[in-house]
Design an enzyme around this catalytic site. Structure first.
Site, short mmCIF file in Angstrom:
data_model
loop_
_atom_site.label_atom_id
_atom_site.label_comp_id
_atom_site.label_asym_id
_atom_site.label_seq_id
_atom_site.Cartn_x
_atom_site.Cartn_y
_atom_site.Cartn_z
N CYS A 63 19.91 -20.82 -39.05
CA CYS A 63 18.32 -20.86 -39.50
C CYS A 63 17.63 -20.82 -38.15
O CYS A 63 17.94 -22.15 -37.31
CB CYS A 63 18.21 -22.28 -40.13
SG CYS A 63 16.32 -22.67 -40.63
N TYR A 194 10.06 -12.92 -41.95
CA TYR A 194 10.59 -13.14 -43.50
C TYR A 194 9.68 -12.55 -44.43
O TYR A 194 10.06 -12.10 -45.52
CB TYR A 194 10.47 -14.81 -43.74
CG TYR A 194 11.70 -15.74 -43.04
CD1 TYR A 194 12.84 -15.85 -43.85
CD2 TYR A 194 11.80 -15.97 -41.75
CE1 TYR A 194 14.01 -16.23 -43.36
CE2 TYR A 194 12.81 -16.60 -41.09
CZ TYR A 194 13.99 -16.95 -42.13
OH TYR A 194 15.11 -17.34 -41.34
N1 LIG Z 1 8.99 -25.76 -42.38
C1 LIG Z 1 10.43 -25.96 -42.31
C2 LIG Z 1 11.06 -24.49 -42.87
C3 LIG Z 1 12.79 -24.54 -43.01
C4 LIG Z 1 13.20 -23.37 -43.76
O1 LIG Z 1 12.63 -22.63 -44.34
N2 LIG Z 1 14.54 -23.48 -43.68
C5 LIG Z 1 15.25 -22.28 -44.54
C6 LIG Z 1 16.57 -21.64 -43.82
S1 LIG Z 1 16.14 -20.67 -42.29
C7 LIG Z 1 15.79 -22.89 -45.54
O2 LIG Z 1 16.53 -23.87 -45.62
N3 LIG Z 1 15.79 -22.25 -46.78
C8 LIG Z 1 16.42 -22.52 -47.99
C9 LIG Z 1 15.55 -22.18 -49.33
O3 LIG Z 1 14.55 -21.48 -48.92
O4 LIG Z 1 16.01 -22.39 -50.11
C10 LIG Z 1 10.97 -25.93 -40.98
O5 LIG Z 1 10.38 -25.43 -40.22
O6 LIG Z 1 11.51 -26.93 -40.76
#
Ligand SMILES: N[C@@H](CCC(=O)N[C@@H](CS)C(=O)NCC(=O)O)C(=O)O
Length: 324
Positions: A63, A194
């Site tokens: 990530c 994304y």
């Molecule tokens: N705003 C968050 C975004 C984090 C994020 O979107 N992480 C993704 C992985 S790259 C995630 O865990 N996604 C799981 C999902 O969307 O179900 C940050 O910057 O900490």
């Protein structure tokens, strides 16, 4: 993939976040702060005091948002002060899991099988996405923050009096310029890949991919003759751009269709990427096997058979180590 509703996990697809064809990232749900002495954070609310061994990070090596936190933890020498658990790169119906199939660490703190169980532990009626990174407070057994941009600011300053390595990645004199470049890079690079990848209409895809490459073109110019984005020193702006650049040619070009150019086609951006990879603490946080496996094997609505491409051959691949 999925989300929690009132503390219960519901499976779903990534592209369901593309309501009118355009992917929308949800705001993080936990926004407390760790500060040096527990005084108020930037939000004005009481903070939690920095301490050795009290806080723990849950990350995915895949990530880009979690990657920011691993880089700042490494640059600040916080490895012995803040532990890390690494989820499995494959994220399917249960969301992020603590399976050990690809060399993840499991969850030594709670023995959880799934990350959503920790969100439920922190907030039994939680509604929202279950994302990494998570900064966990072992003392109060809850989530401090799941917002990477804020976690890296905490790691940059709060542990300094406890022996963190020198280095300010958000120096006060450069903040306006850092904030401006961060906003541009977030909208048009970090999140744009994304938006392109999860778009479900041609128009939404093109609306993301065109500004993405216009911005990469501008960054190529900005970095010509400059080692770093702001102030002649590495700042969080560089760290935030790096985590997208390092994934770009391996994943975003193919899987997310961000293929007008590759980073290797930009001589200055490629040199900048390799300058950061030449820093051993940073290279040690990059694991291309987890990165590729995560995107290609998890997003089955984009890549139904989950086949992970063998290439591309990257000029800097020898600087980084796989996990297994
Ligand atoms: N705003 C968050 C975004 C984090 C994020 O979107 N992480 C993704 C992985 S790259 C995630 O865990 N996604 C799981 C999902 O969307 O179900 C940050 O910057 O900490």
């Amino acid at each position: 993939m999925g989300r929690m509703i009132d503390g219960t996990w519901h499976a779903g697809k990534m592209t369901e976040d593309a309501a009118d064809g355009a992917f929308k990232r949800q705001d993080a749900g936990f926004r407390d702060w760790v500060t040096a002495d527990g005084g108020p954070g930037p939000d004005g609310q009481p903070g939690r005091p920095a301490a050795v061994g009290r806080y723990h990070l849950y990350v995915s090596y895949a990530c880009p948002w979690a990657h920011r936190t691993l880089i700042v933890r490494a640059l600040k020498g916080l490895e012995d002060m803040i532990g890390v658990s690494v989820v499995d790169p494959v994220m399917l119906d249960h969301g992020w899991t603590f399976a050990r199939d690809h060399g993840g660490t499991g969850d030594p703190l709670h023995g959880a099988d799934y990350l959503w169980q920790l969100y439920a532990r922190a907030r039994p009626d939680y509604t929202g996405k279950v994302t990494v990174p998570v900064l966990w407070d072992r003392e109060t057994d809850t989530i401090v923050s799941n917002e990477s941009s804020e976690i890296i600011r905490m790691l940059t300053g709060a542990w300094d009096e406890l022996g963190a390595t020198e280095g300010d990645y958000y120096p006060s004199s450069l903040r306006p310029e850092i904030d401006a470049i961060n906003a541009d890079v977030y909208d048009h690079v970090n999140n744009a890949v994304y938006k392109a990848g999860f778009a479900t209409t041609q128009a939404a895809y093109e609306e993301a991919v065109e500004p993405l490459f216009a911005t990469l073109d501008r960054l190529e110019e900005r970095l010509t003759g400059a080692d770093w984005l702001v102030g002649g020193q590495m700042t969080e702006a560089d760290i935030r751009l790096f985590t997208t650049l390092v994934r770009f040619d391996a994943v975003y070009v193919g899987h997310f269709k961000c293929n007008i150019r590759r980073i290797v086609d930009y001589p200055t951006l490629e040199a900048y990427l390799e300058r950061m990879l030449a820093i051993p603490a940073i290279a040690a946080t990059v694991h291309l096997d987890h990165i590729k496996t995560h995107y290609y094997a998890s997003h089955r609505d984009l890549n139904p058979c989950g086949i992970v491409p063998v290439g591309p051959a990257l000029p800097w691949a020898g600087l980084v180590e796989p996990i297994r």
